[in-house]
Design an enzyme around this catalytic site. Structure first.
Site, PDB file in Angstrom:
ATOM      1  CG  ASP A   1      -5.414   6.141   2.339  1.00 48.26           C
ATOM      2  OD1 ASP A   1      -5.445   5.771   3.532  1.00 48.26           O
ATOM      3  OD2 ASP A   1      -4.605   6.980   1.908  1.00 48.26           O
TER       4      ASP A   1
ATOM      5  CB  CYS B   1      -3.726   1.752   7.000  1.00 48.77           C
ATOM      6  SG  CYS B   1      -3.445   3.293   7.903  1.00 48.77           S
ATOM      7  NE  ARG B   2      -4.529   1.460   1.823  1.00 48.25           N
ATOM      8  CZ  ARG B   2      -4.367   2.219   0.754  1.00 48.25           C
ATOM      9  NH1 ARG B   2      -5.241   2.121  -0.239  1.00 48.25           N
ATOM     10  NH2 ARG B   2      -3.360   3.054   0.659  1.00 48.25           N
ATOM     11  CB  SER B   3       0.352  -3.544   2.847  1.00 45.00           C
ATOM     12  OG  SER B   3       1.151  -2.574   3.458  1.00 45.00           O
TER      13      SER B   3
ATOM     14  CB  CYS C   1      -0.979  -0.024   1.180  1.00 47.54           C
ATOM     15  SG  CYS C   1      -0.188  -0.029   2.806  1.00 47.54           S
TER      16      CYS C   1
ATOM     17  CG  ASN D   1       4.405  -1.651   5.161  1.00 47.76           C
ATOM     18  OD1 ASN D   1       5.550  -1.925   5.528  1.00 47.76           O
ATOM     19  ND2 ASN D   1       3.457  -2.548   5.156  1.00 47.76           N
TER      20      ASN D   1
HETATM   21  P1  4NP Z   1      -1.773   2.800   4.031  1.00 53.39           P
HETATM   22  O1  4NP Z   1      -2.470   4.139   4.609  1.00 53.39           O
HETATM   23  O2  4NP Z   1      -1.226   3.167   2.663  1.00 53.39           O
HETATM   24  O3  4NP Z   1      -2.888   1.828   3.970  1.00 53.39           O
HETATM   25  O4  4NP Z   1      -0.679   2.440   5.018  1.00 53.39           O
HETATM   26  C1  4NP Z   1      -1.858   5.376   4.645  1.00 53.39           C
HETATM   27  C2  4NP Z   1      -1.010   5.685   5.684  1.00 53.39           C
HETATM   28  C3  4NP Z   1      -0.430   6.931   5.738  1.00 53.39           C
HETATM   29  C4  4NP Z   1      -0.677   7.857   4.738  1.00 53.39           C
HETATM   30  C5  4NP Z   1      -1.519   7.527   3.693  1.00 53.39           C
HETATM   31  C6  4NP Z   1      -2.094   6.286   3.639  1.00 53.39           C
HETATM   32  N1  4NP Z   1      -0.079   9.142   4.801  1.00 53.39           N
HETATM   33  O5  4NP Z   1      -0.380   9.980   3.932  1.00 53.39           O
HETATM   34  O6  4NP Z   1       0.717   9.418   5.731  1.00 53.39           O
END
Ligand code: 4NP
Length: 154
Positions: A123, A13-15, A8, A11
């Site tokens: 997201d 939240c989702r992955s 993602c 790294n």
């Molecule tokens: P992820 O979520 O891609 O599922 O880990 C996010 C975590 C942080 C951010 C964006 C998405 N950020 O912009 O900091």
């Protein structure tokens, strides 16, 4: 042994959910599998998963709290059999990085969601816990179908 990388943006939240869920599916089947996750950004390198992902996984008896965020690296395209992206933006980021003649099969995870209304796992970072619960459910469905189609049948 087959190797699967979930990707993602951050790294956190989702992955990490994909990583924990796929490891738990492999354990359920007593099936040896190497699973990891990474982000296409370096925003959160070294950090543990977001508390909300840790909570939602914990509610399903999966402990992801010891994972640490890292960025996707070129070696990943040579090491992993499958690289599964959480959304189309991260798929595009992966294609931009992909070395020539990479053996890894790169897919959107939700290509394997039997109940999909979109190709993206949205997201959840700026939303509430319900977004994380929603992510968990679509990642879990997709991982189970992927495991039965691409791993167990081979
Ligand atoms: P992820 O979520 O891609 O599922 O880990 C996010 C975590 C942080 C951010 C964006 C998405 N950020 O912009 O900091």
């Amino acid at each position: 042994m087959k190797k699967i990388l979930f990707v993602c943006l951050g790294n956190i939240c989702r992955s990490p959910l994909g990583h924990g869920i796929m490891e738990s599916i492999a354990e359920e089947h007593n099936f040896p599998l190497i699973v990891d996750s990474a982000g296409t950004s370096a925003y959160h390198v070294g950090e543990a998963p977001d508390k909300r992902s840790i909570q939602v996984a914990f509610d399903h008896h999966i402990d992801i709290s010891s994972q640490k965020s890292r960025k996707v690296e070129i070696a990943d395209f040579h090491k992993f059999d499958f690289i599964l992206a959480m959304d189309r933006q991260n798929l595009a980021n992966l294609y931009d990085m992909e070395p020539k003649h990479s053996p890894a099969q790169i897919h959107l995870l939700r290509e394997f969601d039997p109940d999909k209304d979109s190709l993206d796992v949205p997201d959840p970072y700026y939303g509430g816990i319900n977004g994380f619960i929603n992510c968990y459910e679509m990642i879990d469905r997709s991982c189970r179908f992927f495991f039965s189609e691409k791993i167990l049948e081979k």
